[in-house]
Motif scaffolding. Structure first.
Motif, PDB file in Angstrom:
ATOM      1  N   VAL A 125       0.875  -1.166   0.000  1.00  0.00           N
ATOM      2  CA  VAL A 125       0.000   0.000   0.000  1.00  0.00           C
ATOM      3  C   VAL A 125       0.911   1.214   0.000  1.00  0.00           C
ATOM      4  O   VAL A 125       1.544   1.527   1.012  1.00  0.00           O
ATOM      5  N   MET A 126       1.020   1.882  -1.161  1.00  0.00           N
ATOM      6  CA  MET A 126       1.836   3.089  -1.235  1.00  0.00           C
ATOM      7  C   MET A 126       0.924   4.286  -1.429  1.00  0.00           C
ATOM      8  O   MET A 126       0.198   4.373  -2.415  1.00  0.00           O
ATOM      9  N   LEU A 127       0.961   5.183  -0.473  1.00  0.00           N
ATOM     10  CA  LEU A 127       0.143   6.389  -0.465  1.00  0.00           C
ATOM     11  C   LEU A 127       1.049   7.605  -0.436  1.00  0.00           C
ATOM     12  O   LEU A 127       2.277   7.468  -0.334  1.00  0.00           O
ATOM     13  N   PRO A 128       0.492   8.813  -0.538  1.00  0.00           N
ATOM     14  CA  PRO A 128       1.354   9.996  -0.576  1.00  0.00           C
ATOM     15  C   PRO A 128       2.375  10.067   0.548  1.00  0.00           C
ATOM     16  O   PRO A 128       3.523  10.481   0.322  1.00  0.00           O
ATOM     17  N   ASP A 129       1.981   9.647   1.755  1.00  0.00           N
ATOM     18  CA  ASP A 129       2.863   9.857   2.910  1.00  0.00           C
ATOM     19  C   ASP A 129       3.386   8.578   3.541  1.00  0.00           C
ATOM     20  O   ASP A 129       4.071   8.635   4.565  1.00  0.00           O
ATOM     21  N   ARG A 130       3.096   7.427   2.981  1.00  0.00           N
ATOM     22  CA  ARG A 130       3.550   6.189   3.613  1.00  0.00           C
ATOM     23  C   ARG A 130       3.550   5.041   2.610  1.00  0.00           C
ATOM     24  O   ARG A 130       2.969   5.124   1.520  1.00  0.00           O
ATOM     25  N   TRP A 131       4.217   3.961   3.046  1.00  0.00           N
ATOM     26  CA  TRP A 131       4.365   2.791   2.186  1.00  0.00           C
ATOM     27  C   TRP A 131       4.465   1.580   3.096  1.00  0.00           C
ATOM     28  O   TRP A 131       5.443   1.418   3.823  1.00  0.00           O
ATOM     29  N   ASN A 132       3.415   0.749   3.110  1.00  0.00           N
ATOM     30  CA  ASN A 132       3.375  -0.438   3.961  1.00  0.00           C
ATOM     31  C   ASN A 132       3.361  -1.696   3.111  1.00  0.00           C
ATOM     32  O   ASN A 132       2.633  -1.760   2.110  1.00  0.00           O
ATOM     33  N   LEU A 133       4.132  -2.683   3.525  1.00  0.00           N
ATOM     34  CA  LEU A 133       4.213  -3.944   2.789  1.00  0.00           C
ATOM     35  C   LEU A 133       3.953  -5.115   3.722  1.00  0.00           C
ATOM     36  O   LEU A 133       4.342  -5.085   4.906  1.00  0.00           O
ATOM     37  N   TYR A 134       3.314  -6.136   3.176  1.00  0.00           N
ATOM     38  CA  TYR A 134       3.136  -7.415   3.866  1.00  0.00           C
ATOM     39  C   TYR A 134       3.821  -8.474   3.016  1.00  0.00           C
ATOM     40  O   TYR A 134       3.530  -8.605   1.819  1.00  0.00           O
ATOM     41  N   LEU A 135       4.750  -9.197   3.612  1.00  0.00           N
ATOM     42  CA  LEU A 135       5.528 -10.210   2.916  1.00  0.00           C
ATOM     43  C   LEU A 135       5.119 -11.596   3.410  1.00  0.00           C
ATOM     44  O   LEU A 135       4.857 -11.789   4.602  1.00  0.00           O
ATOM     45  N   ALA A 136       5.084 -12.569   2.496  1.00  0.00           N
ATOM     46  CA  ALA A 136       4.767 -13.947   2.860  1.00  0.00           C
ATOM     47  C   ALA A 136       5.632 -14.886   2.037  1.00  0.00           C
ATOM     48  O   ALA A 136       5.838 -14.675   0.836  1.00  0.00           O
ATOM     49  N   THR A 137       6.119 -15.940   2.687  1.00  0.00           N
ATOM     50  CA  THR A 137       6.953 -16.924   2.006  1.00  0.00           C
ATOM     51  C   THR A 137       6.919 -18.219   2.809  1.00  0.00           C
ATOM     52  O   THR A 137       6.579 -18.202   4.001  1.00  0.00           O
ATOM     53  N   PRO A 138       7.255 -19.360   2.214  1.00  0.00           N
ATOM     54  CA  PRO A 138       7.329 -20.590   3.004  1.00  0.00           C
ATOM     55  C   PRO A 138       8.357 -20.460   4.134  1.00  0.00           C
ATOM     56  O   PRO A 138       9.408 -19.832   3.973  1.00  0.00           O
ATOM     57  N   LYS A 139       8.053 -21.055   5.257  1.00  0.00           N
ATOM     58  CA  LYS A 139       8.916 -20.937   6.432  1.00  0.00           C
ATOM     59  C   LYS A 139      10.322 -21.461   6.166  1.00  0.00           C
ATOM     60  O   LYS A 139      11.296 -20.996   6.772  1.00  0.00           O
ATOM     61  N   SER A 140      10.443 -22.409   5.244  1.00  0.00           N
ATOM     62  CA  SER A 140      11.753 -22.986   4.938  1.00  0.00           C
ATOM     63  C   SER A 140      12.727 -21.965   4.376  1.00  0.00           C
ATOM     64  O   SER A 140      13.944 -22.164   4.446  1.00  0.00           O
ATOM     65  N   VAL A 141      12.208 -20.878   3.810  1.00  0.00           N
ATOM     66  CA  VAL A 141      13.090 -19.822   3.286  1.00  0.00           C
ATOM     67  C   VAL A 141      12.808 -18.495   3.994  1.00  0.00           C
ATOM     68  O   VAL A 141      13.045 -17.418   3.441  1.00  0.00           O
ATOM     69  N   ALA A 142      12.326 -18.581   5.238  1.00  0.00           N
ATOM     70  CA  ALA A 142      11.997 -17.368   6.003  1.00  0.00           C
ATOM     71  C   ALA A 142      13.204 -16.466   6.191  1.00  0.00           C
ATOM     72  O   ALA A 142      13.090 -15.237   6.141  1.00  0.00           O
ATOM     73  N   ALA A 143      14.368 -17.063   6.411  1.00  0.00           N
ATOM     74  CA  ALA A 143      15.567 -16.245   6.634  1.00  0.00           C
ATOM     75  C   ALA A 143      15.839 -15.360   5.435  1.00  0.00           C
ATOM     76  O   ALA A 143      16.238 -14.188   5.593  1.00  0.00           O
ATOM     77  N   GLN A 144      15.629 -15.891   4.229  1.00  0.00           N
ATOM     78  CA  GLN A 144      15.840 -15.084   3.021  1.00  0.00           C
ATOM     79  C   GLN A 144      14.838 -13.943   2.936  1.00  0.00           C
ATOM     80  O   GLN A 144      15.168 -12.845   2.489  1.00  0.00           O
ATOM     81  N   MET A 145      13.597 -14.191   3.363  1.00  0.00           N
ATOM     82  CA  MET A 145      12.593 -13.120   3.354  1.00  0.00           C
ATOM     83  C   MET A 145      12.982 -12.004   4.313  1.00  0.00           C
ATOM     84  O   MET A 145      12.862 -10.808   3.982  1.00  0.00           O
ATOM     85  N   HIS A 146      13.450 -12.357   5.511  1.00  0.00           N
ATOM     86  CA  HIS A 146      13.831 -11.330   6.480  1.00  0.00           C
ATOM     87  C   HIS A 146      15.073 -10.577   6.008  1.00  0.00           C
ATOM     88  O   HIS A 146      15.175  -9.365   6.214  1.00  0.00           O
ATOM     89  N   THR A 147      15.988 -11.275   5.347  1.00  0.00           N
ATOM     90  CA  THR A 147      17.144 -10.588   4.758  1.00  0.00           C
ATOM     91  C   THR A 147      16.688  -9.645   3.655  1.00  0.00           C
ATOM     92  O   THR A 147      17.196  -8.522   3.524  1.00  0.00           O
ATOM     93  N   PHE A 148      15.720 -10.099   2.861  1.00  0.00           N
ATOM     94  CA  PHE A 148      15.144  -9.239   1.821  1.00  0.00           C
ATOM     95  C   PHE A 148      14.539  -7.976   2.440  1.00  0.00           C
ATOM     96  O   PHE A 148      14.754  -6.868   1.943  1.00  0.00           O
ATOM     97  N   ALA A 149      13.801  -8.136   3.535  1.00  0.00           N
ATOM     98  CA  ALA A 149      13.170  -6.980   4.194  1.00  0.00           C
ATOM     99  C   ALA A 149      14.229  -5.990   4.669  1.00  0.00           C
ATOM    100  O   ALA A 149      14.076  -4.775   4.503  1.00  0.00           O
ATOM    101  N   ASP A 150      15.307  -6.503   5.254  1.00  0.00           N
ATOM    102  CA  ASP A 150      16.383  -5.619   5.712  1.00  0.00           C
ATOM    103  C   ASP A 150      17.032  -4.904   4.533  1.00  0.00           C
ATOM    104  O   ASP A 150      17.291  -3.693   4.593  1.00  0.00           O
TER     105      ASP A 150
END
Length: 605
Positions: free
Chosen positions: A563-588
């Motif tokens: 959700v990208m709006l004029p003053d903010r940008w929020n994301l929800y990420l989902a992935t299989p737990k087996s590759v959760a570490a990669q998702m959290h690295t992606f977020a960082d």
């Protein structure tokens, strides 16, 4: 007075049907950045076979042209969408349904007390008002950049239920041959602690109940359903099963009259209200519960389910077969942007006392109870095996992107690609949903994000020898290429759904057409690799939405709903737990990439 809601749907331009040559040529260009030279050569050879004069693809495309010219057909995609959505055989819960988490400070919310029953009653009142306006075709047609959008999906908002089947599901819905015109149902179904209750929201004379009456009914339901239903007695768990398995069980269920009655009540209900007996710990917890939650307190086959937590926070879970995000956004905006009193007044709501309420009862034998319990355990494990995260930017939005002279969507997608490269060491296939409701029966187009310019951009960003000017130039070129490709999709010129539909036509009636010869293209590296998503992305721009979300689409994919709006940008990420570490690295890495790219653009803005 505005024109009737559906007045212009049949006057909208048709989705253009590309030629086979155009789609094949464009597909080769689109998949090339993801392929090795050998993979590209193999794909190009498969394309040559597709384009032979005697290729089955020629026969199948000719049949698609025939279908598109039929007088009662609005789009050459009219068979594609049911095959795509109703033909999937895995579970739809978490895999296909999507959600929105509403803001707590919308006009509708602030016009009520922060009480669960009052907030839920306000949503019911607003939705009933919308339903009556839609029945009268008084909902104004949505426009985007001056273009009217197709409103046909609105017919799937009320009383629509997906019915499991084998080999394909079906839909029980108004505005159909079996159910002409708008829904005549006057009830909703309310879930609480696994209990289900039918509750009237429109009186016998067609007059809606007041918000106060509805709130009283919801409080009565919470009292009546105070005892949680045993896991093996909550039939909602069955809607999490693989579709053919659920279809077989539904057939046996309906053999008992009491179950047939329960299913009819559920399937004809205007929508569901799912009341939770807890307040979410935080935004991520709320999002996860909206995506899957307690499946015994859901009916995932229902088109629209509002979920209201104990503290009054609320959101919506949507079954995707007939409804896309843009339709739900305009629906939700209409509900949330007005006080509950305005909705009640416009709908003509009158005090009638507490609405009629009755339990929705299933008679489950020993086998059914075992199947329910198995479904519940399987889905709980599936949800536990899904890793999720939220990412928020409180100082970056569309306003900042435009100040930097870049398309907000292009900025977002380039940020994702840079973060993915840095977290996984590679560029992978990326899907983005592009809305095409400006066409008759238009829904979405499949955009493939990775372009040659994106590869150049990533290479420049990762090469210490490239200076800031060189990186900025590569960034601008990649953004321009992204915008150009999005426009191709908006014009209906993307290749994937066309080529996919030819494959589906062969399955449907290839034997009848004499087009059964296998086509190597669909086993080619290009077809396989370009559609094997590492990132699956979609956006939902609404000031009334905090988060938007859906599940991952493959064992290695990160689903990115934003959700990208004029003053903010929020994301929800989902992935299989087996590759959760990669998702959290992606977020960082995404946090760092956004700052880096904004700074790069700002230095020469």
């Amino acid at each position: 007075m505005s024109e009737p809601t559906f007045a212009h749907d049949d006057q909208l331009p048709r989705v253009p049907l590309p030629t086979l040559e155009d789609s094949c040529t464009r597909f080769l260009h689109w998949c090339a950045p993801l392929l090795t030279s050998d993979d590209y050569a193999a794909t190009a050879a498969a394309v040559e076979l597709m384009l032979r004069p005697d290729s089955p693809a020629r026969t199948l495309h000719a049949d698609l042209q025939r279908f598109d010219s039929e007088p009662d057909v609005d789009s050459w995609l009219d068979e594609f969408w049911p095959s795509r959505y109703l033909g999937r055989r895995d579970r739809i819960a978490l895999n296909a349904n999507f959600f929105f988490l509403f803001r707590d400070d919308t006009v509708l919310a602030e016009s009520t007390a922060a009480d669960q029953a009052d907030r839920a009653a306000a949503l019911v009142t607003a939705a009933v008002n919308y339903k009556l306006l839609l029945d009268a075709e008084e909902i104004p047609a949505v426009t985007s950049r001056g273009q009217r959008l197709n409103m046909a999906q609105n017919k799937f908002l009320f009383s629509e239920t997906r019915i499991p089947g084998d080999p394909q599901d079906s839909v029980r819905v108004p505005y159909s041959a079996d159910w002409p015109g708008p829904s005549r149902a006057r009830h909703i179904v309310v879930c609480y602690r696994g209990n289900m209750f039918r509750m009237d929201v429109i009186g016998p004379a067609g007059t809606p109940y007041t918000p106060g009456d509805i709130a009283d009914g919801l409080r009565a339901i919470k009292k009546a359903g105070a005892r949680r239903v045993p896991v093996n007695a909550s039939a909602g768990h069955l809607t999490t099963m693989a579709r053919a398995d659920w279809a077989a069980i539904r057939t046996t269920l309906r053999a008992a009259p009491v179950n047939a009655t329960a299913l009819d009540t559920i399937e004809t209900a205007l929508f569901f209200i799912c009341l939770e007996d807890f307040a979410p710990r935080d935004a991520l917890h709320a999002c996860d519960q909206l995506l899957h939650g307690d499946s015994g307190n859901r009916w995932f086959d229902k088109a629209v389910s509002f979920i209201v937590f104990a503290d009054g926070q609320a959101g919506i879970n949507v079954e995707h077969c007939g409804l896309d995000g843009t339709t739900i956004l305009s629906f939700v905006d209409a509900l949330l942007e007005n006080p509950v009193g305005d909705h009640a007044s416009r709908s003509g709501a009158q005090p009638q006392g507490m609405p009629g309420i009755e339990p929705v009862v299933f008679a489950l034998d020993t086998d059914h109870k075992r199947e329910v319990a198995t479904a519940a355990a399987s889905f709980a494990q599936y949800a536990a095996d899904t890793a999720t995260a939220t990412v928020s930017f409180d100082t970056f939005g569309t306003t900042r992107a435009k100040q930097l002279g870049i398309s907000p969507d292009a900025f977002a997608q380039l940020s994702y690609q840079l973060a993915h490269q840095r977290s996984k060491g590679m560029i992978g296939a990326t899907y983005e949903s592009i809305a095409t409701r400006h066409f008759r029966n238009g829904r979405t187009e499949a955009m493939r994000v990775v372009t040659p310019e994106i590869l150049d951009f990533i290479a420049a960003m990762e090469d210490p020898a490239v200076d800031a000017d060189g990186r900025r130039q590569a960034l601008r070129a990649a953004a321009d290429a992204h915008v150009a490709r999005a426009k191709e999709c908006q014009r209906g010129e993307a290749p994937e759904q066309h080529l996919w539909e030819l494959q589906l036509i062969q399955r449907r009636r290839g034997e009848q057409l004499g087009a059964t010869e296998p086509m190597p293209f669909y086993d080619s590296p290009g077809w396989r690799i370009s559609r094997d998503d590492y990132l699956s992305t979609s956006s939902a721009p609404s000031v009334n939405i905090r988060y938007f979300g859906f599940g991952s689409t493959s064992p290695k994919c990160i689903g990115i709903a934003y959700v990208m709006l004029p003053d903010r940008w929020n994301l929800y990420l989902a992935t299989p737990k087996s590759v959760a570490a990669q998702m959290h690295t992606f977020a960082d890495n995404l946090q760092a990439a956004v700052d880096e790219l904004a700074e790069l653009l700002a230095s020469r803005a």
